[in-house]
Write an enzyme that holds these catalytic residues in place. Sequence first.
Site, PDB file in Angstrom:
ATOM      1  N   SER A  85       0.858  -1.190   0.000  1.00 22.24           N
ATOM      2  CA  SER A  85       0.000   0.000   0.000  1.00 22.24           C
ATOM      3  C   SER A  85       0.887   1.231   0.000  1.00 22.24           C
ATOM      4  CB  SER A  85      -0.932   0.007   1.219  1.00 22.24           C
ATOM      5  OG  SER A  85      -0.189   0.124   2.414  1.00 22.24           O
ATOM      6  N   GLY A  87       0.785   5.626   0.747  1.00 19.73           N
ATOM      7  CA  GLY A  87       0.021   6.704   1.363  1.00 19.73           C
ATOM      8  C   GLY A  87       0.825   7.986   1.388  1.00 19.73           C
ATOM      9  N   LYS A  88       0.211   9.030   1.928  1.00 23.47           N
ATOM     10  CA  LYS A  88       0.878  10.334   1.967  1.00 23.47           C
ATOM     11  C   LYS A  88       2.072  10.328   2.915  1.00 23.47           C
ATOM     12  CE  LYS A  88      -3.225  13.093   0.858  1.00 23.47           C
ATOM     13  NZ  LYS A  88      -4.158  14.152   1.334  1.00 23.47           N
ATOM     14  N   GLU A  89       1.934   9.620   4.041  1.00 19.66           N
ATOM     15  CA  GLU A  89       3.001   9.611   5.044  1.00 19.66           C
ATOM     16  C   GLU A  89       3.899   8.392   4.964  1.00 19.66           C
ATOM     17  OE1 GLU A  89      -0.260  10.333   6.274  1.00 19.66           O
ATOM     18  OE2 GLU A  89       0.197  12.454   6.001  1.00 19.66           O
ATOM     19  N   ASN A  91       4.695   4.202   3.062  1.00 22.65           N
ATOM     20  CA  ASN A  91       4.439   3.077   2.179  1.00 22.65           C
ATOM     21  C   ASN A  91       4.652   1.797   2.970  1.00 22.65           C
ATOM     22  OD1 ASN A  91       4.119   4.963   0.177  1.00 22.65           O
ATOM     23  ND2 ASN A  91       5.775   4.202  -1.126  1.00 22.65           N
ATOM     24  N   LYS A 105       6.814  -1.094   7.051  1.00 26.00           N
ATOM     25  CA  LYS A 105       6.205   0.228   6.889  1.00 26.00           C
ATOM     26  C   LYS A 105       7.298   1.285   6.969  1.00 26.00           C
ATOM     27  CE  LYS A 105       2.181   2.862   8.516  1.00 26.00           C
ATOM     28  NZ  LYS A 105       1.019   2.832   9.431  1.00 26.00           N
ATOM     29  N   GLU A 173       4.055  -7.991  11.664  1.00 25.23           N
ATOM     30  CA  GLU A 173       3.413  -9.157  11.081  1.00 25.23           C
ATOM     31  C   GLU A 173       2.671  -8.781   9.801  1.00 25.23           C
ATOM     32  OE1 GLU A 173      -0.150 -12.299  12.407  1.00 25.23           O
ATOM     33  OE2 GLU A 173       0.360 -10.546  13.636  1.00 25.23           O
ATOM     34  N   ASP A 216      -8.227   7.631  14.288  1.00 25.88           N
ATOM     35  CA  ASP A 216      -8.537   7.663  12.855  1.00 25.88           C
ATOM     36  C   ASP A 216      -9.205   6.354  12.448  1.00 25.88           C
ATOM     37  OD1 ASP A 216      -8.618   8.780  10.286  1.00 25.88           O
ATOM     38  OD2 ASP A 216      -6.740   7.821   9.717  1.00 25.88           O
ATOM     39  N   ASN A 221      -9.189   0.991   7.997  1.00 23.54           N
ATOM     40  CA  ASN A 221      -8.023   0.448   8.709  1.00 23.54           C
ATOM     41  C   ASN A 221      -8.419  -0.643   9.701  1.00 23.54           C
ATOM     42  OD1 ASN A 221      -9.092   2.206  10.693  1.00 23.54           O
ATOM     43  ND2 ASN A 221      -7.636   3.806  10.111  1.00 23.54           N
ATOM     44  N   ASP A 233      -2.879   0.691  11.717  1.00 25.36           N
ATOM     45  CA  ASP A 233      -2.534   2.122  11.684  1.00 25.36           C
ATOM     46  C   ASP A 233      -2.719   2.811  13.028  1.00 25.36           C
ATOM     47  OD1 ASP A 233      -2.019   1.787   8.983  1.00 25.36           O
ATOM     48  OD2 ASP A 233      -4.005   2.451   8.365  1.00 25.36           O
TER      49      ASP A 233
END
Length: 283
Positions: A85, A87-89, A91, A105, A173, A216, A221, A233
């Site tokens: 995936s 994202g803005k912040e 990967n 991440k 994981e 969030d 998520n 997340d």
Amino acid sequence: MSDYDLIDADDVDTPGDEWEELDVSDDESDRIARVQDREFQEFRKRIKDADQFKVEASVFDDATLGALYKLVQDGHIRAFGGPLSTGKEANVYLAASDGDDVAVKIYRINASDFRAMRDYLDGDPRFEGIGSDKKKVVVAWTRKEFANLRRAQAAGVRVPNPIAVQRNVLVMEFLGSDGERAKRLNEVSVENPETAFEVVREYMRRLYRAGLIHGDLSEYNIVVHDDEIYVLDLGQAVTVHHPNSREFLERDCENIAAFFTRQGHDATGEDLLSYVVEPEPEP
């Protein structure tokens, strides 16, 4: 969707981890990035020449490569795969460890949206003194997610098992099979929305009693893996003592209630909030 068993919460830490220190000083990965030895140079060239990483210059800076190199040396990563995936912040990439797939991440140092992060950082004593130094903020954010995952596990909430953290890189994981990530709630047909809702609301209550608010939470998520529900997340998760914690919790409750109402289960944000914050019964 089948019924879900909840994890027992036998060993929950004292609520609130806001005083936990987050060390953002230079570590081994920073030193590796500065010391241009032959093995690291070969590792860096191998990653940067790989087809799946050629457009990822904003992610794979030298210090991030140093962090990955250290994780390889420590045995947490054996082989690196493609993205799961983006994202803005951050990967998330698939990688292989000894015998198992893992998720890696990587938070971007230069491309992270610090304005979006600010609501979650302001008021958290763990971030006092860091200021606007991008590297320090992202390193602290990554370590915070690692700590939040461990706290959620201890509270009896299913989350990806945190394995290792190095600078802006988190190894955890992998939830999925055959290289495919687990499906999010918005991507599956929820056969029993009432049961699924009961699991999610219990997870929210357990997080709250352990001193955490996701901040969030939504169908984007929460994933289904091996017929179980997992929460993802937790980087932005705040403690119950954060000045905006109530606002974040109310928003989480509205998001979850709205999703399950669309699935055919009658739920309201107010009722969910009351359930989550209900005081724990006296022993």
